[in-house]
Design a protein around this motif. Structure first.
Motif, PDB file in Angstrom:
ATOM      1  N   PRO A 123       0.821  -1.215   0.000  1.00 55.43           N
ATOM      2  CA  PRO A 123       0.000   0.000   0.000  1.00 55.43           C
ATOM      3  C   PRO A 123       0.858   1.269   0.000  1.00 55.43           C
ATOM      4  CG  PRO A 123      -0.034  -1.027   2.160  1.00 55.43           C
ATOM      5  CD  PRO A 123       0.752  -1.936   1.255  1.00 55.43           C
ATOM      6  N   ASP A 124       0.232   2.386  -0.350  1.00 56.97           N
ATOM      7  CA  ASP A 124       0.936   3.668  -0.401  1.00 56.97           C
ATOM      8  C   ASP A 124       1.568   4.026   0.942  1.00 56.97           C
ATOM      9  OD1 ASP A 124       0.324   4.004  -3.072  1.00 56.97           O
ATOM     10  OD2 ASP A 124      -1.509   5.136  -2.658  1.00 56.97           O
ATOM     11  N   GLU A 125       0.917   3.644   2.048  1.00 61.65           N
ATOM     12  CA  GLU A 125       1.460   3.957   3.375  1.00 61.65           C
ATOM     13  C   GLU A 125       2.835   3.329   3.564  1.00 61.65           C
ATOM     14  OE1 GLU A 125      -2.969   2.960   4.243  1.00 61.65           O
ATOM     15  OE2 GLU A 125      -1.487   2.514   2.722  1.00 61.65           O
ATOM     16  N   VAL A 126       3.016   2.118   3.033  1.00 60.49           N
ATOM     17  CA  VAL A 126       4.305   1.435   3.166  1.00 60.49           C
ATOM     18  C   VAL A 126       5.328   2.074   2.234  1.00 60.49           C
ATOM     19  CG1 VAL A 126       5.526  -0.748   2.831  1.00 60.49           C
ATOM     20  CG2 VAL A 126       3.290  -0.729   3.938  1.00 60.49           C
ATOM     21  N   LEU A 127       4.936   2.337   0.996  1.00 64.46           N
ATOM     22  CA  LEU A 127       5.866   2.961   0.054  1.00 64.46           C
ATOM     23  C   LEU A 127       6.346   4.317   0.566  1.00 64.46           C
ATOM     24  CD1 LEU A 127       4.218   2.094  -3.388  1.00 64.46           C
ATOM     25  CD2 LEU A 127       6.207   1.023  -2.316  1.00 64.46           C
ATOM     26  N   ALA A 128       5.493   5.026   1.304  1.00 65.05           N
ATOM     27  CA  ALA A 128       5.871   6.332   1.851  1.00 65.05           C
ATOM     28  C   ALA A 128       6.956   6.219   2.920  1.00 65.05           C
ATOM     29  CB  ALA A 128       4.643   7.029   2.430  1.00 65.05           C
ATOM     30  N   LEU A 129       7.131   5.035   3.515  1.00 67.86           N
ATOM     31  CA  LEU A 129       8.144   4.837   4.552  1.00 67.86           C
ATOM     32  C   LEU A 129       9.530   4.574   3.969  1.00 67.86           C
ATOM     33  CD1 LEU A 129       6.201   2.413   6.938  1.00 67.86           C
ATOM     34  CD2 LEU A 129       6.572   4.859   7.261  1.00 67.86           C
ATOM     35  N   LEU A 130       9.598   4.245   2.684  1.00 64.54           N
ATOM     36  CA  LEU A 130      10.849   3.799   2.078  1.00 64.54           C
ATOM     37  C   LEU A 130      11.710   4.964   1.628  1.00 64.54           C
ATOM     38  CD1 LEU A 130       9.406   0.885  -0.092  1.00 64.54           C
ATOM     39  CD2 LEU A 130      10.232   0.799   2.257  1.00 64.54           C
ATOM     40  N   ASN A 131      13.029   4.800   1.796  1.00 56.81           N
ATOM     41  CA  ASN A 131      13.986   5.827   1.368  1.00 56.81           C
ATOM     42  C   ASN A 131      14.807   5.390   0.169  1.00 56.81           C
ATOM     43  OD1 ASN A 131      13.408   7.593   3.539  1.00 56.81           O
ATOM     44  ND2 ASN A 131      14.608   6.284   4.881  1.00 56.81           N
ATOM     45  N   ASN A 132      15.046   4.101   0.049  1.00 58.39           N
ATOM     46  CA  ASN A 132      15.924   3.576  -0.993  1.00 58.39           C
ATOM     47  C   ASN A 132      15.218   2.455  -1.747  1.00 58.39           C
ATOM     48  OD1 ASN A 132      18.240   5.168  -0.080  1.00 58.39           O
ATOM     49  ND2 ASN A 132      18.243   3.809   1.682  1.00 58.39           N
ATOM     50  N   TYR A 133      15.489   2.392  -3.044  1.00 56.36           N
ATOM     51  CA  TYR A 133      14.837   1.398  -3.893  1.00 56.36           C
ATOM     52  C   TYR A 133      15.866   0.722  -4.780  1.00 56.36           C
ATOM     53  CZ  TYR A 133      10.529   3.929  -2.770  1.00 56.36           C
ATOM     54  OH  TYR A 133       9.486   4.527  -2.108  1.00 56.36           O
ATOM     55  N   ILE A 134      15.734  -0.591  -4.926  1.00 60.55           N
ATOM     56  CA  ILE A 134      16.470  -1.363  -5.924  1.00 60.55           C
ATOM     57  C   ILE A 134      15.410  -2.070  -6.748  1.00 60.55           C
ATOM     58  CG2 ILE A 134      18.136  -3.207  -6.342  1.00 60.55           C
ATOM     59  CD1 ILE A 134      19.309  -2.589  -3.561  1.00 60.55           C
ATOM     60  N   LEU A 135      15.280  -1.664  -7.991  1.00 61.09           N
ATOM     61  CA  LEU A 135      14.218  -2.175  -8.860  1.00 61.09           C
ATOM     62  C   LEU A 135      14.816  -3.061  -9.945  1.00 61.09           C
ATOM     63  CD1 LEU A 135      12.375   1.238  -9.359  1.00 61.09           C
ATOM     64  CD2 LEU A 135      11.791  -0.544  -7.711  1.00 61.09           C
ATOM     65  N   HIS A 136      14.466  -4.335  -9.915  1.00 61.46           N
ATOM     66  CA  HIS A 136      14.854  -5.243 -10.979  1.00 61.46           C
ATOM     67  C   HIS A 136      13.759  -5.205 -12.043  1.00 61.46           C
ATOM     68  CE1 HIS A 136      18.405  -6.860  -8.986  1.00 61.46           C
ATOM     69  NE2 HIS A 136      17.719  -6.778  -7.862  1.00 61.46           N
ATOM     70  N   LYS A 137      13.819  -6.075 -12.992  1.00 58.42           N
ATOM     71  CA  LYS A 137      12.902  -6.064 -14.132  1.00 58.42           C
ATOM     72  C   LYS A 137      11.437  -6.064 -13.682  1.00 58.42           C
ATOM     73  CE  LYS A 137      11.873  -8.581 -18.357  1.00 58.42           C
ATOM     74  NZ  LYS A 137      12.306  -9.663 -19.239  1.00 58.42           N
ATOM     75  N   ILE A 138      10.691  -5.068 -14.148  1.00 60.95           N
ATOM     76  CA  ILE A 138       9.249  -4.979 -13.899  1.00 60.95           C
ATOM     77  C   ILE A 138       8.584  -4.698 -15.236  1.00 60.95           C
ATOM     78  CG2 ILE A 138       7.382  -3.783 -12.691  1.00 60.95           C
ATOM     79  CD1 ILE A 138       9.410  -2.976 -10.552  1.00 60.95           C
ATOM     80  N   SER A 139       7.731  -5.619 -15.680  1.00 63.29           N
ATOM     81  CA  SER A 139       7.089  -5.490 -16.989  1.00 63.29           C
ATOM     82  C   SER A 139       5.723  -4.826 -16.925  1.00 63.29           C
ATOM     83  CB  SER A 139       6.943  -6.866 -17.633  1.00 63.29           C
ATOM     84  OG  SER A 139       8.199  -7.488 -17.749  1.00 63.29           O
ATOM     85  N   SER A 175      18.614   7.583  -1.124  1.00 62.08           N
ATOM     86  CA  SER A 175      18.358   8.901  -0.556  1.00 62.08           C
ATOM     87  C   SER A 175      19.577   9.820  -0.625  1.00 62.08           C
ATOM     88  CB  SER A 175      17.873   8.774   0.891  1.00 62.08           C
ATOM     89  OG  SER A 175      18.817   8.072   1.666  1.00 62.08           O
ATOM     90  N   HIS A 176      20.776   9.279  -0.658  1.00 60.64           N
ATOM     91  CA  HIS A 176      21.977  10.116  -0.704  1.00 60.64           C
ATOM     92  C   HIS A 176      22.384  10.490  -2.134  1.00 60.64           C
ATOM     93  CE1 HIS A 176      23.685   6.120  -1.337  1.00 60.64           C
ATOM     94  NE2 HIS A 176      24.714   6.717  -1.890  1.00 60.64           N
ATOM     95  N   MET A 177      21.618  10.020  -3.132  1.00 59.01           N
ATOM     96  CA  MET A 177      21.915  10.335  -4.531  1.00 59.01           C
ATOM     97  C   MET A 177      20.847  11.266  -5.098  1.00 59.01           C
ATOM     98  SD  MET A 177      22.951   6.433  -5.697  1.00 59.01           S
ATOM     99  CE  MET A 177      22.241   6.654  -7.280  1.00 59.01           C
ATOM    100  N   ARG A 178      21.255  12.200  -5.925  1.00 60.24           N
ATOM    101  CA  ARG A 178      20.293  13.125  -6.531  1.00 60.24           C
ATOM    102  C   ARG A 178      19.439  12.441  -7.587  1.00 60.24           C
ATOM    103  NH1 ARG A 178      23.290  18.801  -7.686  1.00 60.24           N
ATOM    104  NH2 ARG A 178      22.479  19.791  -5.810  1.00 60.24           N
ATOM    105  N   ARG A 179      20.025  11.507  -8.305  1.00 60.39           N
ATOM    106  CA  ARG A 179      19.312  10.855  -9.404  1.00 60.39           C
ATOM    107  C   ARG A 179      19.495   9.355  -9.322  1.00 60.39           C
ATOM    108  NH1 ARG A 179      21.069  14.099 -14.698  1.00 60.39           N
ATOM    109  NH2 ARG A 179      19.666  12.583 -15.580  1.00 60.39           N
ATOM    110  N   GLY A 180      18.473   8.640  -9.804  1.00 59.31           N
ATOM    111  CA  GLY A 180      18.569   7.193  -9.897  1.00 59.31           C
ATOM    112  C   GLY A 180      19.551   6.800 -10.982  1.00 59.31           C
TER     113      GLY A 180
END
Length: 196
Positions: A123-139, A175-180
């Motif tokens: 849910p959005d509430e959980v995503l709002a808690l996150l600071n860092n993301y590692i995204l593998h293949k999403i179709s 969070s410590h990087m300006r861009r992904g």
């Protein structure tokens, strides 16, 4: 948990949170054979509560984080089963606990990592808690569009590459990087040995 009569060993010890927070130690708690989501969530809640209290004890002794303060990282696999919208509605106290750790734990060196193959179930509430993301293949375009609204630092060009990533590639946003950025993740050189 005692009321549910889920324990087959009445002499088993309680969690030893001092032992679980020992530097250099990795503890794996496998609940894959637990069919009941309520039981699984109760166990996770008990673990998180105990770890937070232990880190508070370490932090409270000096009111500051020192080099001796254990750094603890909790990794929750299959997070969509633990933190789906339905589960949060059924167990709001558990979500409040997770939110408290996500907000206050960093100061006490207690981090949370959520791993999921189904980010659309978070849910959005959980995503709002996150600071860092590692995204593998999403179709799935709907999942990508939802993540796009949540993660602001990833350029449009990287979002379009997400569906074509190879094994070991990922789009990361920290969070410590300006861009992904697009990265290649080296496979671990060790072999996983399943032992009892």
């Amino acid at each position: 948990m005692l009321r549910l009569k889920i324990f087959d060993n009445s002499t088993a010890k309680e969690f030893d949170f001092g032992e679980l927070t020992t530097p250099g130690r990795v503890s794996i708690i496998d609940m894959s054979d637990t069919e009941s989501p309520k039981i699984r969530n109760l166990v996770i809640a008990e673990l998180l509560k105990g770890l937070m209290e232990k880190q508070n004890d370490y932090y409270g002794a000096t009111k500051t984080v020192t080099d001796d303060t254990p750094r603890v990282m909790v990794v929750i696999e299959e997070a969509h089963e633990f933190l789906s919208s339905q589960r949060i509605a059924q167990m709001p106290v558990l979500y409040d606990q997770v939110a408290r750790i996500a907000k206050r734990g960093r100061k006490r060196w207690l981090g949370l990592t959520f791993v999921t193959q189904l980010p659309q179930h978070l849910p959005d509430e959980v995503l709002a808690l996150l600071n860092n993301y590692i995204l593998h293949k999403i179709s799935d375009a709907n999942v990508v569009a939802r993540l796009k609204r949540t993660i602001g630092s990833v350029d449009e060009g990287l979002w379009s590459k997400l569906k074509n990533l190879s094994a070991g590639q990922a789009v990361v946003s920290f969070s410590h990087m300006r861009r992904g950025m697009l990265v290649a993740i080296d496979p671990t050189p060790c072999k996983l040995l399943m032992i009892d």
